[in-house]
Design an enzyme around this catalytic site. Structure first.
Site, PDB file in Angstrom:
ATOM      1  N   CYS A  11     -27.543 -59.038 -13.293  1.00 12.48           N
ATOM      2  CA  CYS A  11     -28.164 -60.112 -14.080  1.00 12.48           C
ATOM      3  C   CYS A  11     -29.510 -59.767 -13.661  1.00 12.48           C
ATOM      4  O   CYS A  11     -30.063 -60.520 -12.866  1.00 12.48           O
ATOM      5  CB  CYS A  11     -27.497 -61.449 -13.934  1.00 12.48           C
ATOM      6  SG  CYS A  11     -28.643 -62.562 -14.661  1.00 12.48           S
ATOM      7  N   CYS A  35     -31.803 -63.180 -13.872  1.00 13.81           N
ATOM      8  CA  CYS A  35     -31.589 -64.037 -12.638  1.00 13.81           C
ATOM      9  C   CYS A  35     -32.129 -63.227 -11.427  1.00 13.81           C
ATOM     10  O   CYS A  35     -32.783 -63.907 -10.428  1.00 13.81           O
ATOM     11  CB  CYS A  35     -30.168 -64.052 -12.038  1.00 13.81           C
ATOM     12  SG  CYS A  35     -29.064 -64.249 -13.506  1.00 13.81           S
ATOM     13  N   ASP A  36     -32.171 -62.078 -11.112  1.00 13.63           N
ATOM     14  CA  ASP A  36     -32.432 -61.138  -9.993  1.00 13.63           C
ATOM     15  C   ASP A  36     -33.677 -60.396  -9.950  1.00 13.63           C
ATOM     16  O   ASP A  36     -34.294 -59.928  -9.058  1.00 13.63           O
ATOM     17  CB  ASP A  36     -31.457 -60.428  -9.458  1.00 13.63           C
ATOM     18  CG  ASP A  36     -30.112 -61.267  -9.111  1.00 13.63           C
ATOM     19  OD1 ASP A  36     -30.311 -62.281  -8.764  1.00 13.63           O
ATOM     20  OD2 ASP A  36     -28.984 -60.626  -9.363  1.00 13.63           O
TER      21      ASP A  36
END
Ligand code: NAP
Length: 300
Positions: A130, A133-134
Site C-alpha cells: 500500500c 499507507c507507507d
C-alpha cells in the site's frame, strides 16, 4: 432480523446500503477494515463521473457519511462464518451473530503476494502492499514498484512525488493500466521503467536493502532500493463462502449482470464478482443492482 446484511463496506457495499435505506429496508453493513476498502488506498480518483478529482480516502469517507445520514448501520466487525442457504441467513462475527432475510457479498479483494523468499519477513520494513499507507516512510529514498496495472502506475506516480527514484518493474512491455497514466509516469524524470523483469530476490535481513530482478533469459539486475511496493493484482476475499456458493477457479463469486448468485436471497457486488471490468464505477453499479434485487426479494 435484518432485511439485508451487507458483508463489506467498500463502494459496492456502501452503495447497496444507500439504496436499501432509501427503500425503507433494515440493513447492516459489516466491514473488517476501514470503510471504503481498497479504494481508500487510491491517491487520486479521476475517472468517476462528475467528480473531476478526489482522494480515495475522501471519497470513502464521503460515501460512508452519505449512507449514515440516510440511517445506515455500519459496524466494524470481521465476519468469521456465514450460513447462506435457507430463508434465514446467519452471519457470525467475533462479537455477535446476526440474521437476515438476504445477504449481499461485497467483500472485495486483497493484494496478491509475489511469493519470493523473505517477502513475509520484510513486510513492514521495506515490503509494502500500500503506497498511500507507507509511501511517506520512504521520502527521499529509492523504491521499486512491481506490477503493470492501474494500481502499480498509481502507486509509482504517488511515490515519484516523494521518493528520490522509483523503479517500475513489470514483466511485460505492455501495460494493463490506462494509457493516460502510463504517459504521465513516463514523463517523470525520477522514474525508470524496468520492463521484461520480475522480482527474483529480496536482500536485507531485518529491513529491505535491495531487490534483484530477473528477465526471461535469466539475466539479473540489482536495484538499490529500501522499499518495494507490490501491486500485482488482487485475490478475492471469498474463502468464507467456499462450498456454499458458486465461484470460478480464482475464487470470484459467479453472478451475471443481475448480481444474483446461485443461492436464493444472496447477491454479490463489486470486485469479488466474476466479471471482466473492475472499476469504481462498476462496483457502485453492482451495489445498486444487488440492493434493488434484495429489496424485491425481501418484499416477496
Ligand atoms: P491488475 O489490473 O490485475 O494488474 C496486475 C498487474 O500485475 C498486471 O500488470 C500483471 O502483469 C502483474 N502481475 C500479476 N501477477 C504477477 C506476478 N506474479 N509477478 C509479476 N507481475 C504480476 O491489478 P490492479 O492494478 O491491482 O487493478 C485491479 C483492478 O482495479 C483493475 O481492474 C484496475 O483497473 C482497477 N483499478 C482502477 C483504478 C482507477 O481506475 N483509478 C486504480 C487502481 C485499480 P500482466 O499485465 O503481465 O498480466
Amino acid at each position: 432480523m435484518y432485511d439485508t446484511i451487507i458483508i463489506g463496506a467498500g463502494p459496492a457495499g456502501l452503495t447497496a446500503s444507500i439504496y436499501l435505506q432509501r427503500a425503507g429496508k433494515t440493513a447492516l453493513a459489516l466491514e473488517a477494515m476501514a470503510v471504503g476498502g481498497q479504494i481508500r488506498n487510491t491517491p487520486e480518483i479521476e475517472n468517476y463521473p462528475a467528480i473531476a478529482k478526489i482522494s480515495g480516502m475522501q471519497y470513502s469517507d464521503d460515501l460512508a457519511e452519505q449512507a449514515k445520514a440516510l440511517g445506515a448501520t455500519i459496524k466494524r466487525e470481521n465476519v468469521k462464518s456465514v450460513q447462506l442457504v435457507g430463508d434465514v441467513k446467519t452471519v457470525v462475527t467475533r462479537n455477535a451473530t446476526y440474521q437476515a432475510k438476504s445477504v449481499i457479498i461485497a467483500v472485495g479483494a486483497k493484494s496478491r503476494e509475489l511469493g519470493v523468499e523473505k517477502e513475509e519477513d520484510l513486510f513492514g520494513c521495506g515490503v509494502s502492499y500500500c503506497a498511500i499507507c507507507d509511501g511517506a516512510f520512504f521520502a527521499g529514498k529509492a523504491v521499486a514498484v512491481s506490477g503493470g496495472g492501474n494500481t502499480a502506475i498509481d502507486d509509482a506516480l504517488f511515490l515519484a512525488e516523494r521518493c528520490s527514484k522509483v523503479y517500475l518493474v513489470h514483466r511485460r512491455s505492455e501495460f494493463r493500466a490506462e494509457q493516460i497514466k502510463v504517459e504521465q509516469l513516463k514523463s517523470k524524470s525520477n522514474v525508470e521503467l524496468v520492463l521484461g523483469y520480475t522480482v527474483d530476490a529480496l536482500e536485507g535481513e531485518d529491513c529491505l536493502q535491495g531487490v534483484v530482478v530477473k528477465d526471461k533469459q535469466g539475466g539479473t539486475r540489482r536495484l538499490d532500493v529500501s522499499g518495494l511496493f507490490v501491486a500485482i493484482g488482487k485475490i478475492p476475499n471469498t474463502d468464507m463462502f467456499q462450498g456454499q456458493i458458486d465461484m470460478d477457479d480464482q475464487g470470484y463469486v459467479v453472478a451475471g449482470e443481475d448480481c444474483k448468485t446461485n443461492v436464493d436471497g444472496v447477491w454479490v457486488a463489486g470486485d469479488c464478482r466474476a466479471k471482466r471490468i473492475r472499476q469504481l464505477t462498476t462496483a457502485v453499479a453492482d451495489g445498486t443492482v444487488a440492493a434493488l434485487g434484495a429489496v424485491e426479494y425481501v418484499r416477496g
